[in-house]
Motif scaffolding. Structure first.
Motif, PDB file in Angstrom:
ATOM      1  N   LEU B 119     119.688 -73.359  99.772  1.00 26.40           N
ATOM      2  CA  LEU B 119     121.026 -73.163 100.313  1.00 26.40           C
ATOM      3  C   LEU B 119     121.158 -71.799 100.943  1.00 26.40           C
ATOM      4  O   LEU B 119     120.563 -70.839 100.463  1.00 26.40           O
ATOM      5  CB  LEU B 119     122.055 -73.282  99.180  1.00 26.40           C
ATOM      6  CG  LEU B 119     122.209 -74.659  98.581  1.00 26.40           C
ATOM      7  CD1 LEU B 119     122.940 -74.573  97.265  1.00 26.40           C
ATOM      8  CD2 LEU B 119     122.980 -75.555  99.525  1.00 26.40           C
ATOM      9  N   SER B 121     122.646 -68.218 101.642  1.00 24.85           N
ATOM     10  CA  SER B 121     123.407 -67.304 100.792  1.00 24.85           C
ATOM     11  C   SER B 121     123.572 -66.001 101.553  1.00 24.85           C
ATOM     12  O   SER B 121     122.903 -65.757 102.541  1.00 24.85           O
ATOM     13  CB  SER B 121     122.687 -67.064  99.481  1.00 24.85           C
ATOM     14  OG  SER B 121     121.601 -66.200  99.692  1.00 24.85           O
ATOM     15  N   SER B 125     117.535 -63.469 100.058  1.00 30.03           N
ATOM     16  CA  SER B 125     116.802 -64.698  99.731  1.00 30.03           C
ATOM     17  C   SER B 125     117.783 -65.840  99.550  1.00 30.03           C
ATOM     18  O   SER B 125     118.922 -65.636  99.166  1.00 30.03           O
ATOM     19  CB  SER B 125     115.994 -64.481  98.453  1.00 30.03           C
ATOM     20  OG  SER B 125     116.794 -63.895  97.477  1.00 30.03           O
ATOM     21  N   SER B 126     117.320 -67.050  99.843  1.00 32.06           N
ATOM     22  CA  SER B 126     118.242 -68.194  99.722  1.00 32.06           C
ATOM     23  C   SER B 126     118.424 -68.572  98.272  1.00 32.06           C
ATOM     24  O   SER B 126     117.619 -68.247  97.418  1.00 32.06           O
ATOM     25  CB  SER B 126     117.677 -69.415 100.429  1.00 32.06           C
ATOM     26  OG  SER B 126     116.996 -69.049 101.559  1.00 32.06           O
ATOM     27  N   ARG B 127     119.452 -69.321  98.067  1.00 30.25           N
ATOM     28  CA  ARG B 127     119.674 -69.869  96.739  1.00 30.25           C
ATOM     29  C   ARG B 127     118.889 -71.162  96.640  1.00 30.25           C
ATOM     30  O   ARG B 127     118.904 -71.980  97.547  1.00 30.25           O
ATOM     31  CB  ARG B 127     121.151 -70.231  96.604  1.00 30.25           C
ATOM     32  CG  ARG B 127     121.952 -69.239  95.881  1.00 30.25           C
ATOM     33  CD  ARG B 127     123.365 -69.684  95.867  1.00 30.25           C
ATOM     34  NE  ARG B 127     124.216 -68.665  96.403  1.00 30.25           N
ATOM     35  CZ  ARG B 127     125.459 -68.840  96.777  1.00 30.25           C
ATOM     36  NH1 ARG B 127     125.987 -70.030  96.711  1.00 30.25           N
ATOM     37  NH2 ARG B 127     126.166 -67.849  97.251  1.00 30.25           N
TER      38      ARG B 127
END
Lengths: 358, 284
Positions: B119, B121, B125-127
């Motif tokens: 996801l 964010s 870094s992405s979730r």
């Protein structure tokens, strides 16, 4: 507060009006303290040396019923007056509305002892602060019916949230959802590495929606499994605390099925066995506790009947035994003296029961 | 036995999610059959399902950017998994703004389909959200239970009325009766009838059109030479019909049903990327 308990405790002091609630199993407590500045007018009333500061409790539903429709209240109500009439045993809420209409609600109250959970955010090993929106976005991945969730820390400083699967549930049938959040999504992170706690998600959701609506950052203070987790919201005129019991884990083996191989969480420490023995003993005898430092008071969540012997030491040996999951209740300090409760070692049962309520 | 797939395009993800939602409404548990080119969701007509059965087929290329599958053996390059589609539906529900969704078959403690959603964010870094959905692997000897059902020797085939209309009619009828009679003829007329001791209600649809079936080895025989006005009917469980109409999120380009008089109704919902067949047997 209504998500926690059925009764609303009100207490007014010099520092403000405090609204509190506790849940039936004593594993969840919340308090909202409104500073005098929050109000247009704040008069604690005549408090001579003999009169105690006034406390009472009312039925949550009756109180909520007065504020039922928020949008229409915002449009029609000019001001709200809260008045205590001790002699008539009534808490009066008067809503002064438009067009000269005044709605007066008289709520019956009961006097009560002080409701205060004993907790200390300073003594917690880990603290996380995040905007409410981040946490709201995180919990959306979990179903509304999910009871418990595990918050943990992982490699690279990441924070994880995972649904807690009860031991009785078959691991091969339950879906496990895990969310990882990077450290920099939080406003501040000060956590003990490898720590994790499991708490009731449902009760937390209530606070989360309040935090989102008021746009306040939420701080989470936690320690080891078994010690309560404290959520706080801070504002200039409002101080909110939500204290929830956490699962104390005893088994190191049964962690594996639920982590599904992604074992970022280390095996929990074993040193709770001792505390739980005294805890169990306290449960059995119905006493408040021992002189050992913080062993919690009674009132297990009634999921399992109390086991008479500390089976915790035989973990993993008998697969068929019922789970050793026990929520530790919070500490409810002695209420004999007004003012802040004494050190955590006072273990009286909350005086409320002594009033003979069922 | 390996399976890995990835969806990157949001429209594909959305469409895939809607198909899964449709399946989840029709079946509590179903079989997912994976082949090199296609995915199938299968519900076989066991008594436990109330006799209804389902066959849904989609081409993986229309949805996945990456799709790698290795079956149980070289000659049987397929995988059959039993799963609860509701779990998959839930996993995909909150992933509608995802950067990527990866699905992988894993076997850490028990076989699972791991759905990993990346996801967006605010941080660098992405979730990542992972959902481990437990699945059951179906052994090869049982694969025969899940063959594609053949189109029955129907008496009448007719296009369905606008599904939304049909859905609201059936929903209201559901409050009155547990069973509904569907009857149709080759003149494009269809009636939905319910009858109780107190009341009977019929809704008439006209000018629906009858789909032309290319005659293949005489399967048209019972329909050819049939009087255009004669109705073929079947009395079916209204809940099943309502589940199909209310739950479907496919929005088919073509929707039709084949009625075998007093035996079974075969619904077909067609879309360029997915086809869904649902069989509801007639009650005695």
């Amino acid at each position: 507060l209504s998500r926690i308990g059925d009764e609303l405790y009100l207490e007014h002091t010099e520092s403000g009006l405090s609204l509190r609630a506790v849940n039936s199993s004593r594993s969840g407590f919340a308090s909202f303290l409104f500073a005098p500045l929050f109000f247009q007018l704040y008069e604690p009333g005549t408090a001579g040396p003999e009169t105690e500061l006034f406390r009472c409790k009312v039925h949550m539903k009756s109180f909520l019923g007065i504020f039922r429709s928020l949008p229409s209240l915002e449009k029609s109500v000019g001001k709200c007056l809260i008045l205590l009439k001790p002699r008539a045993s009534r808490l009066v809420l008067q809503l002064h509305c438009k067009y000269g209409v005044t709605k007066t609600h008289n709520l019956a109250f009961q006097e009560c002892e002080r409701l205060q959970a004993v907790f200390d955010t300073q003594s917690c090993a880990s603290h996380l602060c995040a905007p409410a929106r981040l946490l709201a976005e995180a919990v959306v991945h979990f179903p509304l019916t999910l009871a418990e969730v595990t918050l943990g820390t992982g490699p690279g400083g990441k924070i994880s949230l995972r649904n807690y699967v009860e031991d009785e549930a078959e691991p091969s049938k339950t879906m496990v959802t895990e969310l990882w959040l990077a450290e920099d999504e939080f406003q501040s992170v000060a956590v003990a590495p490898g720590s994790h706690i499991t708490f009731c998600l449902k009760e937390f959701r209530g606070l989360l929606s309040f935090a989102e609506a008021s746009n306040l950052p939420l701080t989470i203070h936690f320690d080891e499994p078994g010690r309560p987790v404290i959520f706080t919201l801070d504002d200039t005129v409002l101080e909110v605390h939500l204290v929830l019991a956490t699962l104390s884990d005893l088994e190191s083996d049964s962690q594996s099925p639920s982590t599904n191989g992604v074992s970022h969480l280390p095996a929990p420490s074993e040193d709770f066995a001792d505390d739980l023995e005294s805890y169990m003993a306290a449960m059995e005898t119905g006493e408040g506790g021992s002189e050992r430092p913080p062993s919690p008071t009674f009132s297990l969540r009634p999921r399992r009947p109390a086991e008479s012997d500390p089976e915790e030491e035989e973990e993993g040996a008998v697969p068929g035994t019922p789970p050793h999951k026990k929520f530790r209740s919070l500490f409810f300090g002695s209420v004999m003296t007004p003012g802040r409760p004494g050190p955590a070692t006072t273990q009286e049962v909350l005086a409320e029961d002594s009033e003979g309520e069922s | 036995m390996r399976f890995r797939a990835k969806i990157v395009d949001l429209a594909c993800l959305n469409h895939f999610s809607r198909i899964i939602n449709t399946i989840a409404k029709l079946a509590k548990t179903c079989i997912l059959r994976l082949t090199v080119c296609k995915l199938y969701f299968i519900l076989s007509d066991k008594v436990a399902n109330g006799g209804a059965s389902m066959w849904c087929e989609l081409s993986q290329g229309n949805f996945f950017d990456e799709f790698q599958m290795e079956g149980v053996a070289a000659e049987h390059n397929e995988i059959y998994l039993e799963l609860v589609p509701e779990n998959l539906s839930r996993a995909l529900k909150t992933s509608q703004s995802a950067k990527a969704v990866k699905i992988k078959l894993t076997n850490k403690h028990c076989p699972c389909l791991r759905v990993a959603v990346e996801l967006p964010s605010l941080s660098s870094s992405s979730r990542i959200v992972t959902h481990d959905i437990p699945v059951g692997v179906i052994p090869r000897r049982m694969w025969n239970d899940f063959r594609e059902p053949s189109v029955p020797d129907f008496d009448v085939s007719i296009y369905l009325p606008v599904l939304k209309t049909m859905k609201s009619v059936v929903e209201r009828m559901k409050n009155v009766s547990n069973f509904i009679v569907i009857e149709a003829n080759l003149s494009g007329e269809m009636n939905l009838k319910i009858e109780t001791d107190l009341v009977s209600v019929t809704t008439h649809f006209k000018d629906l059109g009858n789909p032309p079936w290319a005659s293949e080895d005489g399967c048209q025989s019972s329909a050819q030479g049939r009087d255009l006005e004669t109705m073929a009917e079947a009395c079916i469980d209204i809940k099943k019909l309502q589940q199909l109409l209310a739950g479907q999120q496919i929005n088919p380009t073509k929707a039709l049903c084949n009625i075998v008089h007093k035996r079974i109704v075969h619904f077909i919902l067609l879309h360029e990327e997915v086809s869904l067949q649902y069989f509801i047997p007639a009650v005695a």
